[in-house]
Motif scaffolding. Structure first.
Motif, mmCIF file in Angstrom:
data_model
loop_
_atom_site.group_PDB
_atom_site.id
_atom_site.type_symbol
_atom_site.label_atom_id
_atom_site.label_comp_id
_atom_site.label_asym_id
_atom_site.label_seq_id
_atom_site.Cartn_x
_atom_site.Cartn_y
_atom_site.Cartn_z
ATOM 1 N N MET A 1 0.852 -1.188 0.000
ATOM 2 C CA MET A 1 0.000 0.000 0.000
ATOM 3 C C MET A 1 0.886 1.237 0.000
ATOM 4 S SD MET A 1 -3.077 0.902 2.610
ATOM 5 C CE MET A 1 -3.958 -0.506 1.989
ATOM 6 N N SER A 2 0.615 2.162 -0.867
ATOM 7 C CA SER A 2 1.443 3.358 -1.019
ATOM 8 C C SER A 2 1.181 4.379 0.089
ATOM 9 C CB SER A 2 1.167 4.006 -2.372
ATOM 10 O OG SER A 2 1.851 5.236 -2.460
ATOM 11 N N ILE A 3 2.255 4.956 0.573
ATOM 12 C CA ILE A 3 2.162 5.986 1.600
ATOM 13 C C ILE A 3 2.155 7.386 0.984
ATOM 14 C CG2 ILE A 3 4.649 6.226 1.960
ATOM 15 C CD1 ILE A 3 3.980 6.328 5.005
ATOM 16 N N GLN A 4 2.259 7.462 -0.342
ATOM 17 C CA GLN A 4 2.378 8.766 -1.000
ATOM 18 C C GLN A 4 1.146 9.651 -0.795
ATOM 19 O OE1 GLN A 4 5.321 9.852 -1.864
ATOM 20 N NE2 GLN A 4 6.049 7.819 -1.294
ATOM 21 N N ASN A 5 -0.042 9.052 -0.637
ATOM 22 C CA ASN A 5 -1.228 9.872 -0.371
ATOM 23 C C ASN A 5 -1.144 10.521 1.005
ATOM 24 O OD1 ASN A 5 -2.397 9.402 -2.874
ATOM 25 N ND2 ASN A 5 -3.553 7.623 -2.156
ATOM 26 N N LEU A 6 -0.572 9.819 1.987
ATOM 27 C CA LEU A 6 -0.361 10.421 3.305
ATOM 28 C C LEU A 6 0.656 11.552 3.195
ATOM 29 C CD1 LEU A 6 -0.727 10.579 6.371
ATOM 30 C CD2 LEU A 6 1.092 8.844 6.574
ATOM 31 N N SER A 7 1.729 11.315 2.469
ATOM 32 C CA SER A 7 2.752 12.340 2.265
ATOM 33 C C SER A 7 2.127 13.608 1.681
ATOM 34 C CB SER A 7 3.835 11.797 1.324
ATOM 35 O OG SER A 7 4.667 12.826 0.863
ATOM 36 N N ASP A 29 8.832 5.878 1.854
ATOM 37 C CA ASP A 29 8.709 4.433 1.650
ATOM 38 C C ASP A 29 9.301 3.665 2.828
ATOM 39 O OD1 ASP A 29 7.385 4.754 -0.761
ATOM 40 O OD2 ASP A 29 9.204 4.534 -1.980
ATOM 41 N N THR A 30 10.412 4.142 3.370
ATOM 42 C CA THR A 30 11.001 3.515 4.561
ATOM 43 C C THR A 30 10.052 3.652 5.743
ATOM 44 O OG1 THR A 30 13.249 3.952 3.778
ATOM 45 C CG2 THR A 30 12.972 3.547 6.141
ATOM 46 N N LEU A 31 9.500 4.844 5.924
ATOM 47 C CA LEU A 31 8.571 5.087 7.026
ATOM 48 C C LEU A 31 7.365 4.156 6.947
ATOM 49 C CD1 LEU A 31 7.581 6.653 9.490
ATOM 50 C CD2 LEU A 31 6.701 8.409 7.925
ATOM 51 N N ALA A 32 6.891 3.903 5.743
ATOM 52 C CA ALA A 32 5.718 3.034 5.568
ATOM 53 C C ALA A 32 5.931 1.670 6.217
ATOM 54 C CB ALA A 32 5.392 2.869 4.086
ATOM 55 N N GLY A 33 7.163 1.195 6.238
ATOM 56 C CA GLY A 33 7.460 -0.094 6.850
ATOM 57 C C GLY A 33 7.268 -0.117 8.356
ATOM 58 N N TYR A 34 7.192 1.036 8.971
ATOM 59 C CA TYR A 34 6.998 1.133 10.426
ATOM 60 C C TYR A 34 5.550 1.435 10.800
ATOM 61 C CZ TYR A 34 12.052 1.171 10.697
ATOM 62 O OH TYR A 34 13.375 0.823 10.591
ATOM 63 N N GLN A 124 16.669 3.832 12.141
ATOM 64 C CA GLN A 124 16.586 5.080 11.359
ATOM 65 C C GLN A 124 16.537 6.262 12.336
ATOM 66 O OE1 GLN A 124 16.546 5.144 8.002
ATOM 67 N NE2 GLN A 124 16.484 2.930 7.775
ATOM 68 N N PRO A 125 17.616 6.488 13.097
ATOM 69 C CA PRO A 125 17.551 7.508 14.160
ATOM 70 C C PRO A 125 17.230 8.913 13.661
ATOM 71 C CG PRO A 125 19.816 6.734 13.840
ATOM 72 C CD PRO A 125 18.922 5.838 13.030
ATOM 73 N N ASN A 126 17.732 9.296 12.500
ATOM 74 C CA ASN A 126 17.442 10.645 12.000
ATOM 75 C C ASN A 126 15.965 10.803 11.663
ATOM 76 O OD1 ASN A 126 20.103 11.432 12.312
ATOM 77 N ND2 ASN A 126 20.660 10.896 10.210
ATOM 78 N N MET A 127 15.372 9.771 11.064
ATOM 79 C CA MET A 127 13.951 9.819 10.740
ATOM 80 C C MET A 127 13.119 9.866 12.025
ATOM 81 S SD MET A 127 11.607 7.188 8.506
ATOM 82 C CE MET A 127 12.630 7.423 7.070
ATOM 83 N N ALA A 128 13.492 9.054 12.997
ATOM 84 C CA ALA A 128 12.764 9.042 14.269
ATOM 85 C C ALA A 128 12.839 10.409 14.942
ATOM 86 C CB ALA A 128 13.312 7.949 15.181
ATOM 87 N N LEU A 129 14.006 11.031 14.883
ATOM 88 C CA LEU A 129 14.154 12.364 15.467
ATOM 89 C C LEU A 129 13.277 13.377 14.733
ATOM 90 C CD1 LEU A 129 15.469 14.336 17.427
ATOM 91 C CD2 LEU A 129 17.368 14.554 15.781
#
Length: 153
Positions: A1-7, A29-34, A124-129
């Motif tokens: 499922m694409s996360i681009q609509n949320l983006s 796309d990486t975030l979608a995995g979480y 993904q510490p930078n993304m989490a931050l």
């Protein structure tokens, strides 16, 4: 499922308490995995007042109503639309949710649990931050406006 609509929904949200997160397509796309995508229907309860769940919900489409119930009344605190976030208060405080969040317009939300956020923090510490800072900014914006202050969930 694409996360681009949320983006897209997040990028287009211009509300005063917008969740401002700017990521590349690859990062989304990486975030979608979480995250867990959830199709919502009118009347679905995302958050129950008094519960201890630390999940955060990112609204891709549809709408939710935030309301607090007391022994005397039910008070609507906010209506949130695409690109908004809910559950941020308990995510940080570990306190019970201060309000109910009920779907008023069918759509899709993306759920981030505390466990998955911890995994993201390790991998993904930078993304989490970036996400933590954006969530903190939402709380600060909501607290700065008297009418939105009670809508921190």
């Amino acid at each position: 499922m694409s996360i681009q609509n949320l983006s897209r929904a997040i990028a287009e949200n211009l509300s005063a308490d917008a969740f401002a997160l700017t990521l590349s397509v690859a990062q989304w796309d990486t975030l979608a995995g979480y995250l867990q995508p959830i199709e919502t229907g009118i009347g679905d309860v995302l958050i129950s007042q008094g519960t201890h769940d630390r999940s955060v919900f990112f609204i891709e489409s549809g709408a939710v109503s935030v309301h607090r119930v007391s022994s005397k009344e039910q008070m609507r605190l906010a209506v949130l639309s695409p690109g908004s976030v809910v559950g941020e208060g308990s995510f940080f405080s570990r306190e019970p949710h201060a309000a109910n969040v009920v779907v008023t317009g069918a759509g899709r939300v993306w759920r981030l649990t505390a466990v998955r956020f911890t995994e993201m923090s390790n991998r993904q510490p930078n993304m989490a931050l970036d996400i933590a800072m954006a969530l903190g900014a939402v709380i600060a914006k909501r607290m700065a406006h008297r009418s939105k202050r009670v809508a921190v969930t």
